[in-house]
Motif scaffolding. Structure first.
Motif, mmCIF file in Angstrom:
data_model
loop_
_atom_site.group_PDB
_atom_site.id
_atom_site.type_symbol
_atom_site.label_atom_id
_atom_site.label_comp_id
_atom_site.label_asym_id
_atom_site.label_seq_id
_atom_site.Cartn_x
_atom_site.Cartn_y
_atom_site.Cartn_z
ATOM 1 N N ILE A 148 -94.930 62.516 -18.073
ATOM 2 C CA ILE A 148 -95.921 63.127 -17.181
ATOM 3 C C ILE A 148 -95.230 64.014 -16.148
ATOM 4 C CG2 ILE A 148 -97.610 62.646 -15.362
ATOM 5 C CD1 ILE A 148 -98.441 60.167 -16.914
ATOM 6 N N ALA A 149 -94.135 63.504 -15.564
ATOM 7 C CA ALA A 149 -93.392 64.294 -14.576
ATOM 8 C C ALA A 149 -92.848 65.572 -15.201
ATOM 9 C CB ALA A 149 -92.255 63.458 -13.991
ATOM 10 N N GLU A 152 -95.705 68.054 -15.686
ATOM 11 C CA GLU A 152 -96.077 68.703 -14.427
ATOM 12 C C GLU A 152 -95.090 69.816 -14.080
ATOM 13 O OE1 GLU A 152 -96.340 65.631 -11.520
ATOM 14 O OE2 GLU A 152 -98.357 65.010 -12.126
ATOM 15 N N GLU A 153 -93.807 69.518 -14.234
ATOM 16 C CA GLU A 153 -92.787 70.532 -13.958
ATOM 17 C C GLU A 153 -92.900 71.690 -14.943
ATOM 18 O OE1 GLU A 153 -89.683 72.445 -12.080
ATOM 19 O OE2 GLU A 153 -90.912 70.738 -11.448
ATOM 20 N N THR A 155 -95.582 72.738 -16.361
ATOM 21 C CA THR A 155 -96.745 73.538 -15.967
ATOM 22 C C THR A 155 -96.378 74.531 -14.875
ATOM 23 O OG1 THR A 155 -98.251 71.727 -16.525
ATOM 24 C CG2 THR A 155 -99.092 73.431 -15.059
ATOM 25 N N ARG A 156 -95.614 74.070 -13.872
ATOM 26 C CA ARG A 156 -95.189 74.974 -12.794
ATOM 27 C C ARG A 156 -94.285 76.078 -13.331
ATOM 28 N NH1 ARG A 156 -95.227 70.032 -9.770
ATOM 29 N NH2 ARG A 156 -93.102 69.537 -10.421
#
Length: 269
Positions: A148-149, A152-153, A155-156
């Motif tokens: 998940i982490a 998220e990274e 996606t950025r």
């Protein structure tokens, strides 16, 4: 009084957000901020005094600012994107089972899989099946959280990469290494104003105010065009994950060119 013209100008707000703009416990609502601004303006209006200073002057100039070359940052982010994708690891969990296991282990860390008597019963029998099962589940939970982490990274990274590629294509298509921007200087009595067609940050506005002797100086971004964010040189050289670092057409050395020209225009008003 009657017939007066009220102007609303946006300042240097490129790095300003409401303190709770990511709050998930209540819907976004700009009305309270608007009410505060409106009430503040009304209170200030009551304290206004008129003078005899009727000076009116306008200066309009176009300057050239250096365009960014994002090729190296694009290559670096593409490499980071690939590294992140390769770091994703499979687990035996999906979202449904991950949520269930997370709740179980958070609520009863010592006995997550069943009531405590089952664990004690196994211990009396000399077994450790549930304990080993819990260890395996915790390992899968941690692996899923790590994924998940990473997502998220990722996606950025992909958001910033898309912005950099968009602006790189625009800068290359322009056919020249500079960007024309329109600046306006305006004096109305004691009030002086200088404009810029992009989202200036607070630091730049404060810098320009420190360079002028006019007590009532205002710096307005978002004016006569829009060239996206205009971070400081320091911000552009020390890029992070903020969208503003990537949503920009300008090279880092644009800032002193603009600030010097803005100060010159203010001196001539």
């Amino acid at each position: 009084g009657d017939g007066a013209i009220a102007l609303f100008l946006q300042g240097c707000g490129g790095d300003i957000n409401p303190a709770r703009y990511k709050d998930i416990s209540q819907p976004r609502d700009a009305e309270p901020l608007g009410d505060m601004l409106g009430l503040g303006a009304m209170q200030a209006a009551k304290k206004l005094t008129c003078g005899d200073d009727s000076r009116l002057k306008v200066i309009n100039e176009t300057i050239e600012l250096p365009r960014a070359d994002n090729a190296e940052r694009i290559a670096a982010l593409e490499e980071e994107q690939l590294r992140l994708v390769r770091s994703l690891k499979g687990t035996s969990l999906n979202l449904k089972t991950f949520l269930q296991l997370s709740v179980q282990h958070d609520l009863a860390a010592a006995f997550p899989s069943y009531y405590s008597h089952r664990y004690f019963h196994e211990k009396q029998l000399g077994r450790d099946h549930l304990e080993k099962f819990d260890v395996e589940n915790r390992r899968n939970i941690e692996a899923y959280l790590q994924n998940i982490a990473v997502m998220e990274e990722l996606t950025r990274v992909q958001t910033n990469l898309a912005l950099l590629k968009k602006h790189q294509a625009r800068n290359v298509a322009a056919g020249k290494r500079t960007l024309d921007v329109e600046l306006v200087g305006l004096r109305i009595g004691e009030f002086v104003l200088v404009t810029f067609p992009g989202e200036l940050t607070v630091r730049i506005g404060l810098n320009i105010k420190s360079l002028t002797l006019h007590p009532f100086t205002f710096v307005a971004g978002y004016t006569n065009g829009y060239i996206y964010y205009a971070p400081t040189t320091e911000q552009l050289l020390n890029v992070g994950n903020a969208q503003e670092d990537s949503d920009c057409l300008l090279a880092p050395d644009w800032q002193p060119i603009f600030e010097t020209k803005a100060a010159e225009i203010l001196r001539r008003l």
